[in-house]
Enzyme design. Structure first.
Site, mmCIF file in Angstrom:
data_model
loop_
_atom_site.group_PDB
_atom_site.id
_atom_site.type_symbol
_atom_site.label_atom_id
_atom_site.label_comp_id
_atom_site.label_asym_id
_atom_site.label_seq_id
_atom_site.Cartn_x
_atom_site.Cartn_y
_atom_site.Cartn_z
ATOM 1 N N ARG A 1 0.571 -1.177 0.070
ATOM 2 C CA ARG A 1 -0.049 0.140 -0.009
ATOM 3 C C ARG A 1 0.653 1.229 -0.219
ATOM 4 O O ARG A 1 1.812 1.171 0.740
ATOM 5 C CB ARG A 1 -0.784 0.130 1.192
ATOM 6 C CG ARG A 1 -2.295 -0.857 1.197
ATOM 7 C CD ARG A 1 -2.963 -0.805 2.273
ATOM 8 N NE ARG A 1 -2.283 -1.298 3.586
ATOM 9 C CZ ARG A 1 -1.790 -0.520 4.532
ATOM 10 N NH1 ARG A 1 -1.948 0.909 4.321
ATOM 11 N NH2 ARG A 1 -1.354 -0.928 5.319
ATOM 12 N N TYR B 1 -1.823 -3.687 -6.622
ATOM 13 C CA TYR B 1 -1.585 -4.182 -5.421
ATOM 14 C C TYR B 1 -2.545 -4.234 -4.559
ATOM 15 O O TYR B 1 -3.046 -3.261 -4.186
ATOM 16 C CB TYR B 1 -0.114 -3.545 -4.799
ATOM 17 C CG TYR B 1 0.334 -4.672 -3.628
ATOM 18 C CD1 TYR B 1 0.758 -5.713 -3.839
ATOM 19 C CD2 TYR B 1 -0.319 -4.235 -2.310
ATOM 20 C CE1 TYR B 1 1.131 -6.456 -2.857
ATOM 21 C CE2 TYR B 1 0.097 -5.047 -1.203
ATOM 22 C CZ TYR B 1 0.901 -6.322 -1.491
ATOM 23 O OH TYR B 1 0.812 -7.157 -0.360
ATOM 24 N N LYS C 1 -9.650 -2.198 1.823
ATOM 25 C CA LYS C 1 -9.366 -1.051 2.818
ATOM 26 C C LYS C 1 -10.206 -0.025 2.208
ATOM 27 O O LYS C 1 -10.779 0.880 2.978
ATOM 28 C CB LYS C 1 -7.797 -0.758 2.734
ATOM 29 C CG LYS C 1 -6.943 -1.912 2.850
ATOM 30 C CD LYS C 1 -7.094 -2.463 4.483
ATOM 31 C CE LYS C 1 -6.081 -3.422 4.786
ATOM 32 N NZ LYS C 1 -6.190 -3.927 6.080
ATOM 33 N N HIS D 1 -10.418 -2.431 11.761
ATOM 34 C CA HIS D 1 -9.399 -2.951 11.286
ATOM 35 C C HIS D 1 -9.179 -4.030 12.122
ATOM 36 O O HIS D 1 -8.039 -3.980 12.880
ATOM 37 C CB HIS D 1 -8.247 -2.032 11.009
ATOM 38 C CG HIS D 1 -7.187 -2.750 10.411
ATOM 39 N ND1 HIS D 1 -5.706 -2.197 10.467
ATOM 40 C CD2 HIS D 1 -7.064 -3.638 9.426
ATOM 41 C CE1 HIS D 1 -5.038 -2.845 9.592
ATOM 42 N NE2 HIS D 1 -5.862 -3.847 9.075
ATOM 43 N N SER E 1 -1.202 -3.587 10.133
ATOM 44 C CA SER E 1 -0.953 -4.492 8.995
ATOM 45 C C SER E 1 0.355 -5.239 9.311
ATOM 46 O O SER E 1 1.256 -4.745 9.797
ATOM 47 C CB SER E 1 -0.635 -3.794 7.820
ATOM 48 O OG SER E 1 -2.085 -3.058 7.566
ATOM 49 N N CYS F 1 1.133 -7.606 11.665
ATOM 50 C CA CYS F 1 1.315 -7.530 13.129
ATOM 51 C C CYS F 1 1.059 -8.846 13.778
ATOM 52 O O CYS F 1 0.867 -8.997 14.907
ATOM 53 C CB CYS F 1 0.844 -6.431 13.915
ATOM 54 S SG CYS F 1 1.997 -4.894 13.594
ATOM 55 N N ASP G 1 -9.142 -9.575 9.539
ATOM 56 C CA ASP G 1 -8.728 -8.301 9.026
ATOM 57 C C ASP G 1 -9.731 -7.122 9.093
ATOM 58 O O ASP G 1 -9.398 -6.068 9.866
ATOM 59 C CB ASP G 1 -8.142 -8.092 7.530
ATOM 60 C CG ASP G 1 -7.463 -6.874 7.320
ATOM 61 O OD1 ASP G 1 -6.524 -6.618 7.874
ATOM 62 O OD2 ASP G 1 -7.793 -6.543 6.121
ATOM 63 N N ARG H 1 2.417 -12.191 -0.376
ATOM 64 C CA ARG H 1 1.003 -12.380 0.313
ATOM 65 C C ARG H 1 0.526 -13.702 -0.409
ATOM 66 O O ARG H 1 0.862 -14.219 -1.503
ATOM 67 C CB ARG H 1 -0.033 -11.312 -0.079
ATOM 68 C CG ARG H 1 0.461 -10.114 0.561
ATOM 69 C CD ARG H 1 -0.348 -9.850 1.757
ATOM 70 N NE ARG H 1 0.395 -8.454 2.496
ATOM 71 C CZ ARG H 1 -0.213 -8.125 3.485
ATOM 72 N NH1 ARG H 1 -1.486 -8.724 3.990
ATOM 73 N NH2 ARG H 1 0.235 -6.960 4.227
HETATM 74 O O1 SAT Z 1 -2.516 -4.575 0.981
HETATM 75 S S1 SAT Z 1 -3.327 -4.480 2.187
HETATM 76 O O2 SAT Z 1 -4.020 -3.118 2.502
HETATM 77 O O3 SAT Z 1 -4.506 -5.386 1.795
HETATM 78 C C1 SAT Z 1 -2.824 -5.441 3.408
HETATM 79 C C2 SAT Z 1 -2.808 -4.683 4.560
HETATM 80 O O4 SAT Z 1 -1.894 -3.758 4.686
HETATM 81 O O5 SAT Z 1 -3.280 -4.951 5.762
HETATM 82 MN MN MN Z 2 -5.202 -4.983 7.399
#
Ligand code: SAT
Ligand code: MN
Length: 570
Positions: free
Chosen positions: A51, A179, A188, A208, A230, A232, A257, A348
């Site tokens: 991101r 991405y 998000k 979140h 993110s 963690c 998430d 990922r």
């Molecule tokens: O790339 S994402 O935003 O979907 C994953 C994350 O940062 O939590």
């Molecule tokens: Mn996330």
């Protein structure tokens, strides 16, 4: 100006057709058909791997409505600037129309989005991550109540990349990235940024947070939701194989998430997971850290930016020992240097949630699950103890608002820098964060039995720099302490920051931690916290008068307690 338009129905045939096309044009690389059936590897552009928070904007008519923690452009300026990047962007390409539901298809809490995209990879991911296609069109019917999202890969250049949110219009524009969170607009962009703004107006919460159920020996399941930044460990916590399974404690997964939470007719906080898949970080994932996901990953999974073994299997750092001979890196090169990772640190997997052995029988429950505990957590080498409990809802909101965590590879920029990340929503709150805090305070008053609020830190390090707590499946011991607090059978020591477990109140049998380590894990150092409190004050200053008064009061009360108590009071 696409040359072709495809209305996605979400069917198996459509999915296979898209996969074949992507195999042909190199977007997908096939994996070992025996060990990874219907799994694919995608290598993204090397400048498009996470991101990009600096290119993400909240476009409200008033700047103050986006607040001091968001990038802002006015809707007019944003559209004028970005419209040219979309013009002709799909020339000669296929445009996909992707209708999707966030949440169970029969839930009153669910919402519909439609993403228009020129990326087949995005379509394939959206099909795993949401209820996509025919089911969404059927629910939508003739209604115009959906969130439109416009996405194009553009030319993938970061200086021509924008992720724009128009909360007043409930609209998303994203260009220049393929991405994850930049491109899968249901995640998000809608489920957090747009949804948080909707939720404020409609009296619910978009957070979140993972959602899990902790089963006790009697078979009773207590639900908890937990916010961590993110990368963690939300996915690993939500899917954990409990170290206390022998004693009858098990963890069931609802989400990893995002949690949408409403006040139920019975006055409890009910949570649904708007998603249907896990978009998790690969590095560090293995049989010990997350056996459930390892089980789930062997079919119908898309891997992004992992390495590839000579037998066509995905590989990443932390999977099993050192990189095998003949490995190809995430960039498609042979591994030359020992220091550069073979898999990108933010590589990922995208996997259907239904494939996890830990999935809860309430996963698709239209009413959601009742939440008894909310957990905030960060990645802190120092300062924050393993776990503490807030005194009440207002104090808990304060604890969430001053959360801090060391940055990870999930967003571009420096890694390991401590930053304030309230409720793990810093990059995801679609409006002024001071108003978001006020909304949290108001929600507490609407709940008959507000959940207890906890803070955890699995990442505290000793003087030797090593993690003090083993983490992963052992984290169930901390969840069990929370459950025991809720059931009023565990002791705690009152400290300046909140209630910390007495060492005896934690179930530590079978763990070889010295009493000194346990003391260090639970230690609240008034000096370190006094410094922390100053940092909180600095952060709060950003919001000026808009910061809710109760949070100022909580901050002052903390300072007063810190001054009084170099020694914790019983
Ligand atoms: O790339 S994402 O935003 O979907 C994953 C994350 O940062 O939590
Ligand atoms: Mn996330």
């Amino acid at each position: 100006m696409p040359s072709k338009i495809v209305w996605c129905d979400g069917s198996e045939q459509e999915n296979e057709r898209l996969a074949e096309e992507m195999l042909r044009d190199g977007t997908f690389i096939s994996l070992n058909e025996q060990t990874y059936p219907s799994c694919y590897l995608h290598r993204s552009n090397p400048n498009d791997v996470a991101r990009t928070e600096g290119l993400t904007f909240i476009c409200t008519s008033q700047k103050t409505d986006a607040g001091p923690t968001n990038n802002w452009m006015s809707p007019e300026e944003a559209k004028a600037k970005v419209r040219p990047l979309f013009e002709g962007a799909m020339k000669g390409r296929t445009m996909y129309v992707v209708p999707y539901i966030l949440g169970p298809s029969d839930s009153p809490y669910s919402k519909i989005g439609v993403e228009i995209t020129d990326s087949a990879y995005v379509v394939a991911n959206m099909r795993i991550m949401s209820r996509m296609g025919k089911v969404a069109l059927e629910r939508l019917g003739n209604s115009e109540d959906f969130v439109p999202g416009l996405h194009s890969l553009g030319d993938l250049q970061p200086d021509r990349r924008f992720i724009l949110h128009f909360p007043e219009e409930k609209l998303i524009w994203s260009v220049g990235s393929g991405y994850g969170g930049n491109a899968l607009l249901g995640k998000k962009c809608f489920a957090l940024r747009i949804a948080s703004a909707m939720a404020r107006g409609q009296g619910w919460m978009a957070e979140h947070m993972l959602i899990l159920g902790l089963e006790d020996p009697s078979g009773k399941v207590t639900y908890m939701a937990a916010a961590f930044p993110s990368a963690c460990g939300k996915t690993n916590l939500a899917m954990m194989v409990s170290a206390l399974e022998g004693q009858g404690y098990r963890v069931w997964t609802i989400g990893d998430d995002i949690a949408w939470m409403h006040v139920g007719s019975d006055g409890t906080l009910r949570a649904i997971n708007p998603e249907t898949g896990f978009f998790g970080v690969a590095p560090g994932t293995n049989e010990r850290t997350n056996p459930n996901i390892m089980d789930a990953l062997h079919k119908n999974t898309i891997f992004t930016n992992v390495a590839l073994t000579s037998s066509g299997e995905p590989w990443w750092e932390g999977l099993n020992g050192t990189a095998p001979k003949g490995i190809t890196t995430w960039k498609g090169e042979s591994l030359s240097s020992k220091t550069a990772p073979a898999a990108h640190p933010n590589s990922r997997y995208t996997v259907p949630a239904s494939q996890s052995p830990s999935i809860s029988s309430h996963f698709g429950d239209p009413q959601g699950v009742p939440i008894s505990a909310l957990i905030f957590g960060g990645r802190r080498a120092m300062v924050a103890p393993l776990v503490y409990e807030s005194q009440n809802w207002q104090h808990g909101v304060f604890v969430g608002s001053i959360m801090a965590s060391e940055t990870t590879a999930a967003a571009t920029g420096a890694v390991g820098v401590t930053r304030r990340d309230p409720m793990a929503m810093l990059p995801f709150c679609g409006y002024n964060m001071a108003d978001y805090f006020a909304h949290w305070l108001e929600m507490g008053a609407k709940l008959k039995n507000p959940p207890r609020i906890y803070h955890v830190n699995w990442f505290r390090r000793g003087e030797d720099g090593k993690f003090l707590w083993p983490g992963y499946g052992e984290n169930v011991r901390v969840l069990k302490w929370m459950l025991d607090r809720i059931e009023r059978r565990a002791d705690a020591t009152e400290t300046a920051i909140g209630n910390v477990p007495t060492p005896e109140s934690l179930t530590l049998d079978g763990l070889s931690l010295s009493s000194q380590t346990i003391r260090e894990l639970l230690r609240v150092d008034p000096n370190a916290w006094a410094e922390e409190s100053q940092a909180m004050g600095k952060f709060y200053e950003k919001f000026g008068k808009r910061l809710p008064e109760p949070l100022h009061q909580e901050h002052q009360a903390l300072d007063a307690r810190l001054q009084q108590s170099s020694i914790p009071v019983k």
